[in-house]
Design an enzyme around this catalytic site. Sequence first.
Site, PDB file in Angstrom:
ATOM      1  N   LYS A   5       0.859  -1.183   0.000  1.00  0.00           N
ATOM      2  CA  LYS A   5       0.000   0.000   0.000  1.00  0.00           C
ATOM      3  C   LYS A   5       0.891   1.227   0.000  1.00  0.00           C
ATOM      4  O   LYS A   5       1.680   1.443   0.928  1.00  0.00           O
ATOM      5  CB  LYS A   5      -0.906  -0.003   1.236  1.00  0.00           C
ATOM      6  CG  LYS A   5      -1.782   1.238   1.320  1.00  0.00           C
ATOM      7  CD  LYS A   5      -2.791   1.157   2.444  1.00  0.00           C
ATOM      8  CE  LYS A   5      -3.595   2.445   2.505  1.00  0.00           C
ATOM      9  NZ  LYS A   5      -4.547   2.455   3.616  1.00  0.00           N
ATOM     10  N   LYS A  25      -2.084  -1.583  -3.898  1.00  0.00           N
ATOM     11  CA  LYS A  25      -2.962  -0.425  -3.835  1.00  0.00           C
ATOM     12  C   LYS A  25      -2.152   0.852  -3.912  1.00  0.00           C
ATOM     13  O   LYS A  25      -1.188   0.962  -3.154  1.00  0.00           O
ATOM     14  CB  LYS A  25      -3.730  -0.478  -2.521  1.00  0.00           C
ATOM     15  CG  LYS A  25      -4.600   0.711  -2.244  1.00  0.00           C
ATOM     16  CD  LYS A  25      -5.185   0.610  -0.868  1.00  0.00           C
ATOM     17  CE  LYS A  25      -5.978   1.870  -0.602  1.00  0.00           C
ATOM     18  NZ  LYS A  25      -6.476   1.926   0.728  1.00  0.00           N
ATOM     19  N   TYR A  72     -14.880   1.067  -7.086  1.00  0.00           N
ATOM     20  CA  TYR A  72     -16.129   1.828  -7.028  1.00  0.00           C
ATOM     21  C   TYR A  72     -16.926   1.647  -8.314  1.00  0.00           C
ATOM     22  O   TYR A  72     -18.079   2.041  -8.388  1.00  0.00           O
ATOM     23  CB  TYR A  72     -15.817   3.308  -6.760  1.00  0.00           C
ATOM     24  CG  TYR A  72     -15.006   3.462  -5.490  1.00  0.00           C
ATOM     25  CD1 TYR A  72     -15.627   3.463  -4.242  1.00  0.00           C
ATOM     26  CD2 TYR A  72     -13.605   3.520  -5.525  1.00  0.00           C
ATOM     27  CE1 TYR A  72     -14.889   3.545  -3.078  1.00  0.00           C
ATOM     28  CE2 TYR A  72     -12.857   3.593  -4.372  1.00  0.00           C
ATOM     29  CZ  TYR A  72     -13.503   3.601  -3.141  1.00  0.00           C
ATOM     30  OH  TYR A  72     -12.773   3.650  -1.992  1.00  0.00           O
TER      31      TYR A  72
HETATM   32  C1  PBG Z   1      -7.456   3.817   5.350  1.00  0.00           C
HETATM   33  C2  PBG Z   1      -7.733   3.562   3.918  1.00  0.00           C
HETATM   34  C3  PBG Z   1      -7.506   4.429   2.843  1.00  0.00           C
HETATM   35  C4  PBG Z   1      -8.012   3.789   1.719  1.00  0.00           C
HETATM   36  C5  PBG Z   1      -8.512   2.554   2.122  1.00  0.00           C
HETATM   37  N1  PBG Z   1      -8.318   2.420   3.496  1.00  0.00           N
HETATM   38  C6  PBG Z   1      -6.952   5.793   2.807  1.00  0.00           C
HETATM   39  C7  PBG Z   1      -5.618   6.063   3.343  1.00  0.00           C
HETATM   40  O1  PBG Z   1      -4.811   5.160   3.581  1.00  0.00           O
HETATM   41  O2  PBG Z   1      -5.352   7.229   3.545  1.00  0.00           O
HETATM   42  C8  PBG Z   1      -8.014   4.368   0.339  1.00  0.00           C
HETATM   43  C9  PBG Z   1      -9.078   3.864  -0.555  1.00  0.00           C
HETATM   44  C10 PBG Z   1      -9.353   4.714  -1.726  1.00  0.00           C
HETATM   45  O3  PBG Z   1      -8.709   5.750  -1.998  1.00  0.00           O
HETATM   46  O4  PBG Z   1     -10.299   4.360  -2.436  1.00  0.00           O
HETATM   47  N2  PBG Z   1      -6.344   3.180   5.861  1.00  0.00           N
HETATM   48 ZN    ZN Z   2      -5.914   3.996   7.963  1.00  0.00          ZN
END
Ligand code: PBG
Ligand code: ZN
Length: 327
Positions: A195, A248, A312
């Site tokens: 991530k 991600k 989405y």
């Molecule tokens: C929170 C989380 C995030 C997303 C999923 N879980 C945002 C972040 O890490 O700031 C992002 C999902 C998206 O942008 O669709 N940990």
């Molecule tokens: Zn978070």
Amino acid sequence: MKPFYRGRRLRKNAAIRSMMKETQLMPQDFVLPVFVVEGEGIKKEISSLPGQYHYSVDMLGDIAEQMQQAGILGCILFGIPDHKDSCGSEACKEDGVVQQAIRKLRELSPELYIIGDVCMCEYTSHGHCGILNVRGEVLNDETLPHLAEIAVSYAEAGVDMVAPSDMMDGHIAAIRTALDESGFEQVAIMGYSAKYASAYYGPFREAAHSAPSFGDRKSYQMNPANGKEALREMQADVEEGADMLMVKPALAYLDVLKEGTQQFNLPMAAYNVSGEYAMLKMAVQQGLMSESVIPETLTAIKRAGAKMIISYFALEAGQKLKQGEWV
Ligand code: PBG
Ligand code: ZN
């Protein structure tokens, strides 16, 4: 003249093009992110994510029905509580928004595959994904028991899979141990393994009220410049007992996704995140690109190796695929 490669022969008409198609999207490729808020009678469009809604628990029948009609078999839940505090204590409450949503969806659609996103940023007053020390640093090992507690509370509510998105080291092991000790060895874990600290999360943070109130997430989320490090993260998740791995965002990281599918035998998910969705939605709405940019993009994620696409676009994709419009 020497004979040359004539690739066009196999693109000559629709029949041969269809026969030669290597990647075919299917409704069951997709998982829909669902945002659940407190309150009653709420179905409110999210301004940063056109076509996506905040739902209160009592209104989830609407989304359950839409998933059913579109052939979407799974969803991932995000909770937006009214009350936040420094250690995100609402996140593991038995009657928290996500826990209630799990029970409600289970009752509405017994067959639905329900995933719970495990993180603290929606629940902490400071918006970071873990516990802070006095200097505002996110503490790793102190955060782990909180994550484990959240995961167990989702399991008690009946979740099928938990997906920790916090990027703390050792979180898969901590959650696996806690689930097993509580008798939830059948609850699966999907690691948000690679991530990245990405600007593509912008619309989500607005939707989930989870932007950090100071600083950024770079001390826990990955540097977009790094590919090998992603493999180390995936390796760790494999060793700690993850059932699936995830990359991600998806689109700017398809190389990482593909590499992951080649190096590891676990199924890979890709999270087609909020900014990726918003970009395409706006471009199509403004007439900059034709709508076929959507299946083109989603197909690329599958072609790169994703077994599961969290998007989405899930409902739209399911509907179009079922109607035979995206062929
Ligand atoms: C929170 C989380 C995030 C997303 C999923 N879980 C945002 C972040 O890490 O700031 C992002 C999902 C998206 O942008 O669709 N940990
Ligand atoms: Zn978070």
